[in-house]
Design an enzyme around this catalytic site. Structure first.
Site, PDB file in Angstrom:
ATOM      1  N   VAL A 190      14.483 -70.144 -30.402  1.00 54.56           N
ATOM      2  CA  VAL A 190      15.850 -70.642 -30.515  1.00 54.56           C
ATOM      3  C   VAL A 190      16.115 -71.142 -31.930  1.00 54.56           C
ATOM      4  CG1 VAL A 190      17.407 -72.504 -29.790  1.00 54.56           C
ATOM      5  CG2 VAL A 190      16.175 -71.168 -28.070  1.00 54.56           C
ATOM      6  N   GLU A 191      15.170 -71.851 -32.501  1.00 52.33           N
ATOM      7  CA  GLU A 191      15.377 -72.467 -33.810  1.00 52.33           C
ATOM      8  C   GLU A 191      15.520 -71.440 -34.933  1.00 52.33           C
ATOM      9  OE1 GLU A 191      15.997 -75.388 -34.896  1.00 52.33           O
ATOM     10  OE2 GLU A 191      15.692 -76.591 -33.094  1.00 52.33           O
TER      11      GLU A 191
END
Length: 366
Positions: A150-151
């Site tokens: 996600v990051e």
């Protein structure tokens, strides 16, 4: 030794591309009063930087001299080099009012084929490091994989802004929002950590690259988090969150463990409301914040789960995931779900980490 701790972070950061990825991390986000000039002159200073002439920057320099033994001259030299980043300031503005939150649309940005394929490859390549992190910190591979995916899409989008530039801009000229004073203090604290981190490493602070919020490396740690929670997980004597996925794996697991992650505790279970959505009791349960404070039995009058795997001897919090004009999703979340929200204070964020990790884990078994 401290120079070794950060040296590889810097070497890789210098190669970072210009594309910026951030997940709204705001750990983890009057202007005229902050500048000792008239409004037209202040605009000129913004365009060119000249932070060393800003009144609030001068006060910050004095504090750093008093607290940490810097000289005024060396800090003025640093701030003369800082550039004003209007892009970072604009990206910190809240979304326009009136647009409803939409969990399904948010999820689709992160739980998508490219990240899933990249996540399978990442997991396969770093199986041993992920297993070691679970053994040492109790955080399972799917959560670490989901979070890094996600990051930064597994290191593909770590940001290309000079961290000193964005932190200086946001510390002294954060946009006019209801939380402006609090956010400026947060970024001043991170600016302090950035300066300390570079001094500890005997490195130029301007070589650090990151997101528009100043987050660095595969896991997008702010400078303060690097100093507190990053670990040398590959055992090479250096902490390197930009060029060592293994260090990133260990640092994410360590961060979550410090922030309340419990070994072998489940994360969340889908729930069905037992009350009308406008009931005061439901609003009270939803208003408990980022914590698990109910026993399963206590929640039965409000929301229930059909899952037989939900333990009865742990605490839960009620989470709502709004879907625009469609029906809201409700979940019973444990302390581990809320530990993820302390990485990024958003239910959407925590659930996307949970979901991406689960989907990648399932795909690996096919």
């Amino acid at each position: 030794m401290l120079k070794g701790v950060y040296s590889l972070i810097i070497a890789a950061a210098l190669l970072t591309a210009g594309e910026v990825h951030a997940t709204g991390k705001k750990h983890t986000k009057k202007a005229a009063a902050n500048v000792a000039t008239s409004a037209p002159a202040a605009k000129a200073k913004k365009d060119e930087g000249h932070f060393e002439q800003w009144k609030e920057v001068s006060s910050f320099i004095s504090e750093m001299v008093s607290k940490h033994g810097y000289t005024e001259a060396e800090l003025k030299t640093i701030f003369k080099q800082a550039k004003y980043i209007e892009t970072a300031r604009q990206l910190m503005r809240p979304a326009p009012a009136g647009k409803p939150k939409n969990w399904k649309a948010y999820r689709a940005r992160f739980v998508e084929p490219y990240r899933i394929e990249a996540g399978i490859a990442f997991w396969d390549k770093y199986t041993d490091a992920l297993a070691k992190a679970e053994q040492e910190y109790g955080v399972p591979p799917e959560i670490i994989v989901g979070l890094i995916g996600v990051e930064t899409i597994f290191g593909k989008q770590t940001g290309g802004f000079r961290v000193m530039d964005v932190l200086t801009t946001l510390a002294f000229d954060y946009p006019d929002t209801p939380t402006r004073d609090m956010r400026m203090q947060f970024f001043r604290d991170e600016l302090e950590n950035m300066l300390l981190m570079s001094r500890e490493a005997s490195l130029d602070p301007f070589v650090f690259k990151g997101s528009y919020a100043g987050a660095i490396g595969w896991p997008q740690f702010m400078p303060g988090s690097i100093r507190k929670y990053a670990v040398d997980f590959d055992g090479d004597g250096k902490i390197n969150l930009t060029d060592s996925p293994v260090d990133a794996i260990g640092s994410v697991a360590h961060y979550l463990a410090v922030h309340g992650w419990k070994r072998n505790l489940p994360i969340a279970f889908p729930a069905t409301l037992a009350l009308n959505e406008k009931s005061e009791q439901l609003n009270t349960a939803l208003g408990k914040g980022l914590q698990a404070s109910y026993q399963l039995q206590d929640l039965k009058a409000i929301a229930t789960t059909a899952s037989s795997e939900a333990p009865t001897n742990i605490q839960y919090g009620l989470v709502d995931l709004q879907n625009g004009n469609d029906a809201t999703e409700y979940w019973l979340a444990t302390e581990n779900f809320f530990a993820i929200t302390l990485y990024n204070r958003s239910y959407f964020y925590a659930m996307s980490v949970f979901d991406l990790g689960r989907v990648i884990a399932a795909a690996r078994q096919k």
